[in-house]
Write an enzyme that holds these catalytic residues in place. Structure first.
Site, PDB file in Angstrom:
ATOM      1  N   ARG A 190       0.815  -1.233   0.000  1.00  0.00           N
ATOM      2  CA  ARG A 190       0.000   0.000   0.000  1.00  0.00           C
ATOM      3  C   ARG A 190       0.840   1.271   0.000  1.00  0.00           C
ATOM      4  NH1 ARG A 190      -2.999  -2.923   3.989  1.00  0.00           N
ATOM      5  NH2 ARG A 190      -4.676  -4.084   2.978  1.00  0.00           N
ATOM      6  N   LYS A 214       2.897  11.293 -11.588  1.00  0.00           N
ATOM      7  CA  LYS A 214       1.981  10.453 -12.375  1.00  0.00           C
ATOM      8  C   LYS A 214       2.675   9.133 -12.646  1.00  0.00           C
ATOM      9  CE  LYS A 214      -1.009  13.556 -14.966  1.00  0.00           C
ATOM     10  NZ  LYS A 214      -1.368  14.028 -16.331  1.00  0.00           N
ATOM     11  N   GLU A 241       8.715  17.167 -25.624  1.00  0.00           N
ATOM     12  CA  GLU A 241       8.124  17.618 -24.349  1.00  0.00           C
ATOM     13  C   GLU A 241       8.722  18.976 -23.951  1.00  0.00           C
ATOM     14  OE1 GLU A 241       5.588  16.095 -22.954  1.00  0.00           O
ATOM     15  OE2 GLU A 241       5.768  13.914 -23.195  1.00  0.00           O
ATOM     16  N   LYS A 294       7.036  22.760 -14.485  1.00  0.00           N
ATOM     17  CA  LYS A 294       6.201  21.626 -14.068  1.00  0.00           C
ATOM     18  C   LYS A 294       5.962  21.660 -12.562  1.00  0.00           C
ATOM     19  CE  LYS A 294       4.944  16.931 -14.681  1.00  0.00           C
ATOM     20  NZ  LYS A 294       5.041  15.704 -15.427  1.00  0.00           N
ATOM     21  N   GLU A 299      -4.627  17.034 -11.140  1.00  0.00           N
ATOM     22  CA  GLU A 299      -5.156  17.413 -12.449  1.00  0.00           C
ATOM     23  C   GLU A 299      -6.653  17.704 -12.424  1.00  0.00           C
ATOM     24  OE1 GLU A 299      -3.236  15.536 -15.865  1.00  0.00           O
ATOM     25  OE2 GLU A 299      -5.172  15.606 -16.866  1.00  0.00           O
ATOM     26  N   ARG A 322      -3.200  21.604 -14.433  1.00  0.00           N
ATOM     27  CA  ARG A 322      -2.257  20.546 -14.830  1.00  0.00           C
ATOM     28  C   ARG A 322      -2.624  19.929 -16.176  1.00  0.00           C
ATOM     29  NH1 ARG A 322       0.696  15.779 -11.246  1.00  0.00           N
ATOM     30  NH2 ARG A 322       1.888  14.984 -13.009  1.00  0.00           N
ATOM     31  N   ASN A 348      -0.906  18.277 -20.853  1.00  0.00           N
ATOM     32  CA  ASN A 348      -1.282  17.230 -21.817  1.00  0.00           C
ATOM     33  C   ASN A 348      -1.401  17.759 -23.241  1.00  0.00           C
ATOM     34  OD1 ASN A 348      -1.465  15.244 -19.810  1.00  0.00           O
ATOM     35  ND2 ASN A 348      -3.498  15.961 -19.264  1.00  0.00           N
ATOM     36  N   HIS A 368      -1.277  15.463 -26.221  1.00  0.00           N
ATOM     37  CA  HIS A 368      -1.368  14.080 -25.745  1.00  0.00           C
ATOM     38  C   HIS A 368      -2.674  13.385 -26.116  1.00  0.00           C
ATOM     39  CE1 HIS A 368       2.207  15.303 -23.638  1.00  0.00           C
ATOM     40  NE2 HIS A 368       2.334  14.149 -23.017  1.00  0.00           N
ATOM     41  N   HIS A 393      -1.602  10.143 -27.661  1.00  0.00           N
ATOM     42  CA  HIS A 393      -1.890   8.834 -27.061  1.00  0.00           C
ATOM     43  C   HIS A 393      -2.665   7.951 -28.042  1.00  0.00           C
ATOM     44  CE1 HIS A 393      -1.396  10.234 -22.576  1.00  0.00           C
ATOM     45  NE2 HIS A 393      -0.251  10.014 -23.180  1.00  0.00           N
ATOM     46  N   HIS A 399       6.811   7.952 -27.667  1.00  0.00           N
ATOM     47  CA  HIS A 399       5.840   8.860 -27.039  1.00  0.00           C
ATOM     48  C   HIS A 399       6.070  10.309 -27.488  1.00  0.00           C
ATOM     49  CE1 HIS A 399       3.218  10.554 -23.973  1.00  0.00           C
ATOM     50  NE2 HIS A 399       4.208  11.327 -23.576  1.00  0.00           N
TER      51      HIS A 399
HETATM   52  P1  NAD Z   1      11.709   4.973 -22.484  1.00  0.00           P
HETATM   53  O1  NAD Z   1      11.632   4.881 -21.045  1.00  0.00           O
HETATM   54  O2  NAD Z   1      11.182   3.865 -23.310  1.00  0.00           O
HETATM   55  O3  NAD Z   1      13.229   5.224 -22.877  1.00  0.00           O
HETATM   56  C1  NAD Z   1      13.566   5.381 -24.229  1.00  0.00           C
HETATM   57  C2  NAD Z   1      14.646   4.386 -24.690  1.00  0.00           C
HETATM   58  O4  NAD Z   1      15.916   4.887 -24.290  1.00  0.00           O
HETATM   59  C3  NAD Z   1      14.542   2.991 -24.097  1.00  0.00           C
HETATM   60  O5  NAD Z   1      14.950   2.058 -25.043  1.00  0.00           O
HETATM   61  C4  NAD Z   1      15.529   3.065 -22.942  1.00  0.00           C
HETATM   62  O6  NAD Z   1      16.000   1.792 -22.575  1.00  0.00           O
HETATM   63  C5  NAD Z   1      16.616   3.897 -23.535  1.00  0.00           C
HETATM   64  N1  NAD Z   1      17.427   4.642 -22.590  1.00  0.00           N
HETATM   65  C6  NAD Z   1      17.021   5.260 -21.480  1.00  0.00           C
HETATM   66  N2  NAD Z   1      18.019   5.980 -20.961  1.00  0.00           N
HETATM   67  C7  NAD Z   1      19.100   5.778 -21.743  1.00  0.00           C
HETATM   68  C8  NAD Z   1      20.419   6.262 -21.719  1.00  0.00           C
HETATM   69  N3  NAD Z   1      20.817   7.159 -20.805  1.00  0.00           N
HETATM   70  N4  NAD Z   1      21.267   5.840 -22.660  1.00  0.00           N
HETATM   71  C9  NAD Z   1      20.861   4.979 -23.637  1.00  0.00           C
HETATM   72  N5  NAD Z   1      19.604   4.509 -23.728  1.00  0.00           N
HETATM   73  C10 NAD Z   1      18.730   4.926 -22.786  1.00  0.00           C
HETATM   74  O7  NAD Z   1      10.978   6.309 -23.025  1.00  0.00           O
HETATM   75  P2  NAD Z   1      10.889   7.790 -22.480  1.00  0.00           P
HETATM   76  O8  NAD Z   1      10.768   8.636 -23.683  1.00  0.00           O
HETATM   77  O9  NAD Z   1      11.935   8.085 -21.481  1.00  0.00           O
HETATM   78  O10 NAD Z   1       9.511   7.784 -21.688  1.00  0.00           O
HETATM   79  C11 NAD Z   1       8.293   7.577 -22.354  1.00  0.00           C
HETATM   80  C12 NAD Z   1       7.285   7.104 -21.341  1.00  0.00           C
HETATM   81  O11 NAD Z   1       7.089   8.120 -20.368  1.00  0.00           O
HETATM   82  C13 NAD Z   1       5.927   6.816 -21.940  1.00  0.00           C
HETATM   83  O12 NAD Z   1       5.455   5.597 -21.438  1.00  0.00           O
HETATM   84  C14 NAD Z   1       5.065   7.952 -21.436  1.00  0.00           C
HETATM   85  O13 NAD Z   1       3.728   7.590 -21.287  1.00  0.00           O
HETATM   86  C15 NAD Z   1       5.705   8.276 -20.139  1.00  0.00           C
HETATM   87  N6  NAD Z   1       5.470   9.652 -19.688  1.00  0.00           N
HETATM   88  C16 NAD Z   1       5.031   9.815 -18.418  1.00  0.00           C
HETATM   89  C17 NAD Z   1       4.846  11.083 -17.930  1.00  0.00           C
HETATM   90  C18 NAD Z   1       4.438  11.272 -16.503  1.00  0.00           C
HETATM   91  O14 NAD Z   1       4.110  12.387 -16.122  1.00  0.00           O
HETATM   92  N7  NAD Z   1       4.491  10.252 -15.682  1.00  0.00           N
HETATM   93  C19 NAD Z   1       5.109  12.193 -18.732  1.00  0.00           C
HETATM   94  C20 NAD Z   1       5.562  11.982 -20.028  1.00  0.00           C
HETATM   95  C21 NAD Z   1       5.740  10.700 -20.495  1.00  0.00           C
HETATM   96  N1  GLY Z   2       2.950  14.709 -18.311  1.00  0.00           N
HETATM   97  C1  GLY Z   2       1.749  15.342 -17.911  1.00  0.00           C
HETATM   98  C2  GLY Z   2       1.645  15.536 -16.448  1.00  0.00           C
HETATM   99  O1  GLY Z   2       2.534  15.198 -15.696  1.00  0.00           O
HETATM  100  O2  GLY Z   2       0.667  16.035 -15.988  1.00  0.00           O
END
Ligand code: NAD
Ligand code: GLY
Length: 365
Positions: A120, A142, A184, A226, A236, A240, A244, A247, A251, A264
């Protein structure tokens, strides 16, 4: 190193930004309730950075366990999440055993969700290793996994205890992933800071060349924006939602093509241009601003045209958007560069944009 604080009604945490931070185990050790932690990474990032992080924590007396997940957006699912729970239970981890996410947004979102659920709720720390994760996903709490019918559909708001953004980790990031992160970054300028958008127009080449000072400036600027927005609206309920931008369309692209086909950030870039096209069709953002937006995204190495999913499929995918109210999709749209709003848009206008009846955007005019 520069440190920002994200301040919420019942917690606050630091976002450290700089170089050489991975080796400073004290930044993490000081927020752990116990001298034991589980590092979650993936099979791409672990060979690059896991042992350095373990060594840094060992120097602070922190014992670390590890779980290494398969790499990719298509593994952001229940089965992979369960591997974290399996590892935690097998190692007898307790409520005070923290999770440390070492990876991009996929690892960060899954680790955060696992931390929110295990017993939890256990503490967690974000060590983002992609630009996208440093400017966005690691900050603000998030956490989620995907569902085949929709992106990030199962998750929780759950804040980390610290975020450590080390610019040096971006050295090994593939160019395509750097560009995805820049989507982003551009988003922040578009949604709320015209001066930053101008700075990006002047400095995009430096960012793509991985100039550390330019990167650190951009990461700090985005994290500051942010932290300010999340500080006002953690769950949100209002402002907030502006984060998006792009998005709702993005998405749908990710889910429609199959998770992992477009990155993404790529989907968000094309989605921001569809939002700009929709806004222009409503008589809001000017043609000049749309041209500037497309030009900047192209300079960042990002796609500027969305794939053709077919209008019906677009609408069906977007109906799952988390901003939808009473069955009606709400979009983040643009009045001008630096000024975004959440609004409904007439379905016929959105349909026309998606069918390409309006010229998609302005370089083609
Ligand atoms: P990812 O986590 O898939 O990383 C991208 C690629 O780069 C992967 O293959 C990873 O293994 C590789 N990688 C990571 N760091 C590396 C490094 N330093 N050197 C070499 N390779 C490396 O993708 P991302 O773009 O980081 O994240 C996308 C995800 O984030 C999506 O699922 C999206 O929905 C989510 N997201 C969440 C929020 C939030 O607020 N929580 C906001 C934006 C995006
Ligand atoms: N990436 C959108 C949020 O964190 O609200």
């Amino acid at each position: 190193m520069r440190t920002l604080d994200l301040v919420l009604p019942d917690t606050r945490y630091p976002i450290h930004i700089g170089q050489g931070l991975l080796d400073q185990g004290g930044l993490i050790a000081r927020v752990l309730p116990q001298q034991k932690a589980m590092i979650v990474s993936n099979e791409t990032v672990a060979p690059l950075y896991l042992e350095r992080l373990r060594a840094a924590l060992a120097r602070e007396g922190v014992e670390t366990l590890t779980v290494v997940l398969p790499d990719g957006e298509d593994y952001k699912d229940w089965a992979t999440l369960n591997r974290i729970f399996d590892a935690l239970l097998k190692a007898g981890c307790e409520r005070k055993t923290a999770l440390i996410a070492l990876g991009g947004g996929v690892v960060g979102d899954m680790t955060g969700f696992a931390a929110a659920c295990y017993q939890r709720g256990v503490p967690f720390v974000q060590v983002p290793t992609t630009l996208l994760a440093q400017v966005d996903s690691s900050v603000g709490g998030k956490t989620a996994i995907n569902h085949p019918q929709g992106k990030n559909m199962i998750g929780a708001f759950y804040q980390p205890r610290a975020v450590i953004a080390d610019m040096d980790l971006l050295d090994t990031l593939p160019d395509r992933e750097l560009s995805a992160g820049l989507a982003e970054v551009v988003k922040y300028g578009l949604l709320g800071d015209a001066a930053f958008f101008g700075w990006l127009e002047d400095n995009m080449a430096l960012l793509r060349a991985r100039d550390k000072q330019a990167l650190a400036y951009a990461v700090e600027h985005c994290c500051r924006m942010k932290a300010d927005i999340v500080g006002q609206d953690e769950k949100e309920q209002g402002v907030r939602a502006l984060l998006n931008l792009g998005h709702t369309f993005g998405h749908a692209i990710e889910a429609g093509l199959g998770f992992g086909v477009w990155l993404h950030g790529e989907a968000v870039a094309a989605g921001m241009l569809l939002a700009a096209d929709t806004s222009r069709a409503l008589g809001w953002i000017s043609n000049d601003d749309v041209v500037r937006t497309e030009t900047l995204l192209a300079a960042a190495g990002l796609p500027t045209r969305a794939p053709d999913l077919g209008a019906e499929r677009w609408m069906s995918l977007m109906s799952h958007d988390k901003k939808a109210e009473n069955g009606s999709v709400r979009y983040v749209l643009l009045k001008e560069i630096g000024y975004a709003v959440v609004a409904n848009a007439p379905t016929d206008i959105v349909n026309s944009i998606l069918c390409g009846k309006f010229i998609q955007h302005s370089l083609k005019v």
